[in-house]
Design a protein around this motif. Sequence first.
Motif, PDB file in Angstrom:
ATOM      1  N   ILE A 103      28.899  32.158  41.985  1.00 39.43           N
ATOM      2  CA  ILE A 103      29.898  32.839  41.004  1.00 39.43           C
ATOM      3  C   ILE A 103      30.282  31.907  40.199  1.00 39.43           C
ATOM      4  N   SER A 104      30.610  32.354  38.772  1.00 40.15           N
ATOM      5  CA  SER A 104      30.864  31.458  37.685  1.00 40.15           C
ATOM      6  C   SER A 104      31.924  30.522  37.918  1.00 40.15           C
ATOM      7  N   THR A 105      33.111  30.808  38.731  1.00 37.96           N
ATOM      8  CA  THR A 105      34.167  29.901  39.091  1.00 37.96           C
ATOM      9  C   THR A 105      33.640  28.667  39.781  1.00 37.96           C
ATOM     10  N   LEU A 106      32.533  28.975  40.262  1.00 35.42           N
ATOM     11  CA  LEU A 106      31.965  27.636  41.319  1.00 35.42           C
ATOM     12  C   LEU A 106      30.616  27.020  41.202  1.00 35.42           C
ATOM     13  N   GLY A 107      29.877  27.753  40.357  1.00 35.97           N
ATOM     14  CA  GLY A 107      28.761  27.066  39.820  1.00 35.97           C
ATOM     15  C   GLY A 107      28.748  25.781  39.073  1.00 35.97           C
ATOM     16  N   PRO A 108      29.529  25.887  38.126  1.00 40.27           N
ATOM     17  CA  PRO A 108      29.410  24.734  37.230  1.00 40.27           C
ATOM     18  C   PRO A 108      30.147  23.376  37.912  1.00 40.27           C
ATOM     19  N   TYR A 109      30.872  23.494  38.852  1.00 42.85           N
ATOM     20  CA  TYR A 109      31.426  22.536  39.693  1.00 42.85           C
ATOM     21  C   TYR A 109      30.883  22.243  40.815  1.00 42.85           C
ATOM     22  N   LEU A 110      30.209  22.814  41.835  1.00 42.27           N
ATOM     23  CA  LEU A 110      29.495  22.873  42.936  1.00 42.27           C
ATOM     24  C   LEU A 110      28.163  22.249  42.654  1.00 42.27           C
ATOM     25  N   VAL A 111      27.448  22.833  41.916  1.00 42.56           N
ATOM     26  CA  VAL A 111      25.946  22.488  41.602  1.00 42.56           C
ATOM     27  C   VAL A 111      25.849  21.044  41.272  1.00 42.56           C
ATOM     28  N   GLU A 195      54.468  32.450  32.793  1.00 39.71           N
ATOM     29  CA  GLU A 195      53.686  31.596  31.946  1.00 39.71           C
ATOM     30  C   GLU A 195      52.118  31.681  32.533  1.00 39.71           C
ATOM     31  N   LEU A 196      52.057  32.392  33.588  1.00 36.45           N
ATOM     32  CA  LEU A 196      50.688  32.288  34.329  1.00 36.45           C
ATOM     33  C   LEU A 196      49.634  32.981  33.401  1.00 36.45           C
ATOM     34  N   ILE A 197      48.544  32.201  33.253  1.00 38.25           N
ATOM     35  CA  ILE A 197      47.142  32.827  32.522  1.00 38.25           C
ATOM     36  C   ILE A 197      46.282  33.356  33.528  1.00 38.25           C
ATOM     37  N   LEU A 198      45.695  34.373  33.652  1.00 39.00           N
ATOM     38  CA  LEU A 198      44.750  34.995  34.560  1.00 39.00           C
ATOM     39  C   LEU A 198      43.386  35.014  33.817  1.00 39.00           C
ATOM     40  N   LEU A 199      42.410  34.834  34.901  1.00 41.42           N
ATOM     41  CA  LEU A 199      41.037  34.944  34.463  1.00 41.42           C
ATOM     42  C   LEU A 199      40.720  36.404  34.353  1.00 41.42           C
ATOM     43  N   ALA A 200      39.713  36.946  33.328  1.00 40.99           N
ATOM     44  CA  ALA A 200      39.599  38.174  33.039  1.00 40.99           C
ATOM     45  C   ALA A 200      39.236  39.020  34.257  1.00 40.99           C
ATOM     46  N   GLU A 201      39.096  40.277  34.071  1.00 39.57           N
ATOM     47  CA  GLU A 201      38.808  41.279  34.940  1.00 39.57           C
ATOM     48  C   GLU A 201      37.376  40.831  35.557  1.00 39.57           C
ATOM     49  N   GLY A 202      37.253  40.988  36.840  1.00 34.61           N
ATOM     50  CA  GLY A 202      35.851  40.572  37.543  1.00 34.61           C
ATOM     51  C   GLY A 202      35.793  39.397  38.182  1.00 34.61           C
ATOM     52  N   HIS A 203      36.423  38.272  37.883  1.00 32.81           N
ATOM     53  CA  HIS A 203      36.638  37.063  38.468  1.00 32.81           C
ATOM     54  C   HIS A 203      37.664  37.178  39.753  1.00 32.81           C
ATOM     55  N   CYS A 204      36.800  36.702  41.077  1.00 32.18           N
ATOM     56  CA  CYS A 204      37.554  36.611  42.158  1.00 32.18           C
ATOM     57  C   CYS A 204      38.890  35.424  41.999  1.00 32.18           C
ATOM     58  N   LEU A 205      38.864  34.689  41.474  1.00 31.46           N
ATOM     59  CA  LEU A 205      40.094  33.911  41.158  1.00 31.46           C
ATOM     60  C   LEU A 205      41.075  34.643  40.552  1.00 31.46           C
ATOM     61  N   ARG A 206      41.041  35.720  39.775  1.00 29.04           N
ATOM     62  CA  ARG A 206      41.719  36.585  39.238  1.00 29.04           C
ATOM     63  C   ARG A 206      42.667  37.309  40.309  1.00 29.04           C
ATOM     64  N   ASP A 207      41.773  37.978  41.435  1.00 27.53           N
ATOM     65  CA  ASP A 207      42.461  38.666  42.366  1.00 27.53           C
ATOM     66  C   ASP A 207      43.181  37.802  43.391  1.00 27.53           C
ATOM     67  N   GLN A 208      42.775  36.437  43.449  1.00 26.03           N
ATOM     68  CA  GLN A 208      43.538  35.505  44.327  1.00 26.03           C
ATOM     69  C   GLN A 208      44.735  35.014  43.579  1.00 26.03           C
TER      70      GLN A 208
END
Length: 318
Positions: A103-111, A195-208
């Motif tokens: 997933i895109s919120t994990l790949g650049p940081y875990l890989v 003041e909260l900024i959300l990720l766009a629709e489709g990101h699991c971190l948005r749902d969290q």
Amino acid sequence: MNLAGLSLRDLEYITAVAEHLHFGRAAQACGVSQPTLSGQLRKLEEFLGVEIFERSPRGVLVTRRGEEVVAQAKRIISEARRLFEVVRIGAEPLTGTLRLGVISTLGPYLVPFLLKPLRARYPELKLLLTEGHTRVLVRQLEEGELDALLATSPIGDSELVELPLFREELALAVPRDHPLAQVEAVNPDDIPVPELILLAEGHCLRDQALELCPSRLREGSAELQAASLETLRQMIAAGSGVSFMPQLAIQVGALLDDMVAYRRIAGGQHMRDVALFHRPSFGRIRDIRLLRQSIGEILAEQSAVKVHKPGGRARESA
């Protein structure tokens, strides 16, 4: 119906056109000329007695009955690939190609933590990485386009096998001049929801994020949205607002540290679980479990996150 009139190559043509919705690009992806692909698909439609694609000067569309044919073609190709997977079961572990979704919120940081150690341990392993949104990657895994998936848990209604990997903390990221940048830990009730900024629709971190403040945050209440975690980090650095940031993203993204402060959220419940998923029928389950073990060992050695014990969901501090 005589199956001699049907080949796996024909099914590959079907899925390629359905993916690209363009005969020229589909032919290029399949390594054949457009007349060859178009002619073979015409013969196949006549053989099956069904129009799979609607052709017009404006483009290509999949017909209603064609959608069923495309779905079945993908399943057949997936099962055909399993034939090769079964043959490889007795081969050396973690060799050859492994198609891994992240997933895109994990790949650049875990890989970045994984590539060099995995290459040292398994020099014959060729990882083909695909990054994207959870829903899209889950579908690709279910349809056999991917072999395994690194994503946050849970992933909803699915028969995929889940192998827990690690748990990472979610911190509140605020501008350096924000009042909350001066505290050691933020009380959940003090999170500035307006003041909260959300990720766009489709990101699991948005749902969290929506789940973390259920009584005060509702879908559509956040005025600002970001397409990626890095855009989100830059918006915070510019003073546009605050947001939640996973632990690995904090460790990797050091360039804006002088402009963004990360503060723990009191209570210790703001976490996300990361797991490795695969199909129950996948023929290289031994490789997937070995990959999971290797990822856990690598992250534990680098004290990156809290790694799940192989036996279940119990956790040990890295």
